[in-house]
Design a protein around this motif. Structure first.
Motif, PDB file in Angstrom:
ATOM      1  N   ALA A 211       0.414  -1.594  -0.399  1.00  0.00           N
ATOM      2  CA  ALA A 211       0.104  -0.436   0.022  1.00  0.00           C
ATOM      3  C   ALA A 211       0.824   1.118  -0.185  1.00  0.00           C
ATOM      4  O   ALA A 211       0.398   1.948  -0.898  1.00  0.00           O
ATOM      5  CB  ALA A 211      -1.104   0.081   0.986  1.00  0.00           C
ATOM      6  N   LEU A 216      -1.097   4.596  -1.341  1.00  0.00           N
ATOM      7  CA  LEU A 216      -2.589   4.512  -1.079  1.00  0.00           C
ATOM      8  C   LEU A 216      -2.256   4.747   0.643  1.00  0.00           C
ATOM      9  O   LEU A 216      -3.419   5.211   1.729  1.00  0.00           O
ATOM     10  CB  LEU A 216      -2.787   2.675  -0.402  1.00  0.00           C
ATOM     11  N   ARG A 220      -2.527   9.861   4.507  1.00  0.00           N
ATOM     12  CA  ARG A 220      -3.743   9.915   5.058  1.00  0.00           C
ATOM     13  C   ARG A 220      -3.162   8.949   6.567  1.00  0.00           C
ATOM     14  O   ARG A 220      -2.189   9.060   6.596  1.00  0.00           O
ATOM     15  CB  ARG A 220      -4.185   8.549   4.106  1.00  0.00           C
ATOM     16  N   VAL A 225      -5.778   2.166   6.724  1.00  0.00           N
ATOM     17  CA  VAL A 225      -5.244   1.087   5.854  1.00  0.00           C
ATOM     18  C   VAL A 225      -4.708  -0.322   6.230  1.00  0.00           C
ATOM     19  O   VAL A 225      -3.965  -1.483   5.908  1.00  0.00           O
ATOM     20  CB  VAL A 225      -3.764   1.886   4.794  1.00  0.00           C
ATOM     21  N   ARG A 265      -9.962   1.795   2.052  1.00  0.00           N
ATOM     22  CA  ARG A 265      -8.508   1.957   1.757  1.00  0.00           C
ATOM     23  C   ARG A 265      -8.776   0.009   1.099  1.00  0.00           C
ATOM     24  O   ARG A 265      -8.335  -0.044   0.756  1.00  0.00           O
ATOM     25  CB  ARG A 265      -8.275   1.649   3.716  1.00  0.00           C
ATOM     26  N   GLU A 268      -9.651   0.015  -2.299  1.00  0.00           N
ATOM     27  CA  GLU A 268      -8.498   0.572  -3.343  1.00  0.00           C
ATOM     28  C   GLU A 268      -7.521  -0.789  -3.294  1.00  0.00           C
ATOM     29  O   GLU A 268      -6.783  -1.185  -4.301  1.00  0.00           O
ATOM     30  CB  GLU A 268      -7.689   1.521  -2.106  1.00  0.00           C
TER      31      GLU A 268
END
Length: 421
Positions: A211, A216, A220, A225, A265, A268
């Motif tokens: 990630a 990702l 954030r 995540v 998340r 994704e």
């Protein structure tokens, strides 16, 4: 008391200390006169000369600590003991609390902010000594709001001028995953859902690193995540029994809160895994979706670096291959040459294969919609009043100027004539 003072009545120097209850007094042993009483401290020169010193001028006033500060200091020590921190951590956190409390803005703050200040001092101490501790853990212990805590944390760091390093992502994963209640069988956790801690932690770290490589995590909050990566790692270790378990039920079984962006998340991460699965030959024929790709996470992570490079970063190479195939196909029509190997041979003639997606942060792939300001609509009807200065801008010739002056004179003359009765 030799070398002291003299009795004001008889002049004797034989002064003795006589404790009356808890108050110390100096009494003359000759005549019994009370020379001094209620001496609070012995640091001022006046007190050495047997002169009375008021409490506002004594050293006790300078060492006074308010009840609010005393309560905060106790809370800091209690929090350090609950977290089982070393004694040096406790001393540093107490020192930070005292430094912050000297500022008028902190002293005059609300009680909620003072409670949050306790956790901020402990978190700063742990971050500086690389002790794995999350902001969410302290918010849970203090029953504090996360937004208020983060704002106060940044204010204290700036106010005290501290250098606080960010928490390592690997340490954060280990600390956060250790709080999951899935590593021991219990009445609330079925046996098929219990997993080995080391296996789960190892795969979670690989998914979090994936990630991070695919943008990702950047910009954030890391906990959503990590929650999504832990869920996928847990499912992939025994997919036959766990694919039917949802993310919300997983968090309930693990006894952790479900962060609201964790579902986004998760989607994704699954999209990235699907792009990587398209690059493996033995997975191309399976037509995987976001549910079935979980079964092959182990294979995808084993070749993670190569698959990410092929799926996202070799867009120009894929385009060059497609152009060569099209050229070879055009030459083979007249000369009977061999066809070029590749998946693009199944495409219609003259159609270029799709290039891999660009590896960009999600905020650039799906930028937020911006509201365009509406311009004011001006409607011109022709009946608007025009000033004299504006009319003069449109006059070009001397004849127009003379005509305009005559029209103005005629208008003024008509307005000066009284109306007939």
């Amino acid at each position: 008391m030799p070398g002291g003072g003299r009795c004001p009545d008889c002049g004797s120097t034989e002064l003795v200390e006589d404790s009356h209850y808890s108050q110390s007094q100096l009494v003359c042993s000759e005549c019994g006169c009370v020379v001094t009483e209620g001496v609070l401290t012995t640091t001022f020169s006046d007190e050495g000369n047997l002169r009375e010193v008021t409490y506002s001028r004594s050293t006790g006033e300078n060492e006074q600590v308010s009840r609010s500060q005393q309560r905060g200091l106790r809370r800091v020590r209690d929090l350090c003991r609950v977290l089982q921190l070393p004694p040096t951590f406790e001393d540093t956190a107490v020192a930070y609390y005292q430094q912050a409390y000297r500022h008028s803005g902190i002293r005059a703050a609300r009680l909620q902010k003072k409670e949050v200040l306790v956790g901020c001092c402990v978190l700063i101490t742990c971050r500086q000594r690389n002790w794995p501790l999350t902001m969410g853990t302290i918010c849970t212990l203090l029953y504090a709001d996360l937004d208020v805590f983060s704002g106060t944390y940044m204010q204290i760091v700036k106010l005290l001028g501290l250098d606080v390093p960010s928490l390592c992502l690997v340490d954060l994963v280990k600390t956060y995953c250790s709080s999951f209640k899935l590593f021991q069988a219990s009445p609330s956790v079925p046996a098929k859902y219990v997993e080995d801690k080391e296996k789960m932690l190892s795969r979670t770290l690989q998914l979090v690193e994936l990630a991070d490589e695919t943008w990702l995590v950047t910009g954030r909050h890391p906990l959503p995540v990590i929650t999504a990566a832990t869920f996928l790692a847990w499912q992939s270790l025994q997919p036959s029994d766990r694919l039917t378990c949802s993310l919300a039920r997983f968090c309930k079984l693990a006894n952790v809160d479900l962060p609201y962006p964790a579902s986004s998340r998760l989607q994704e991460l699954l999209a990235v895994l699907l792009r990587m699965a398209e690059q493996l030959a033995w997975l191309q024929v399976l037509k995987l979706d976001k549910r079935s790709v979980v079964k092959h996470i182990g294979d995808l992570l084993q070749h993670r670096h190569t698959l990410v490079r092929k799926a996202f970063r070799d867009g120009t190479a894929g385009t060059d291959i497609g152009e060569k195939e099209l050229q070879g196909r055009g030459q083979g029509q007249g000369q009977g040459t061999e066809s070029v190997e590749g998946s693009s041979l199944d495409l219609p003639e003259g159609k270029r294969p799709a290039s891999p997606a660009l590896l960009l942060p999600p905020c650039m792939l799906k930028p937020p919609k911006r509201i365009c300001p509406t311009l004011p609509v001006s409607t011109v009807t022709g009946d608007e009043n025009i000033s004299d200065s504006e009319i003069e801008q449109y006059l070009r010739t001397p004849q127009e100027v003379r005509d305009f002056q005559r029209a103005q004179a005629a208008r003024q003359a008509a307005m000066s004539v009284p109306n007939p009765p």
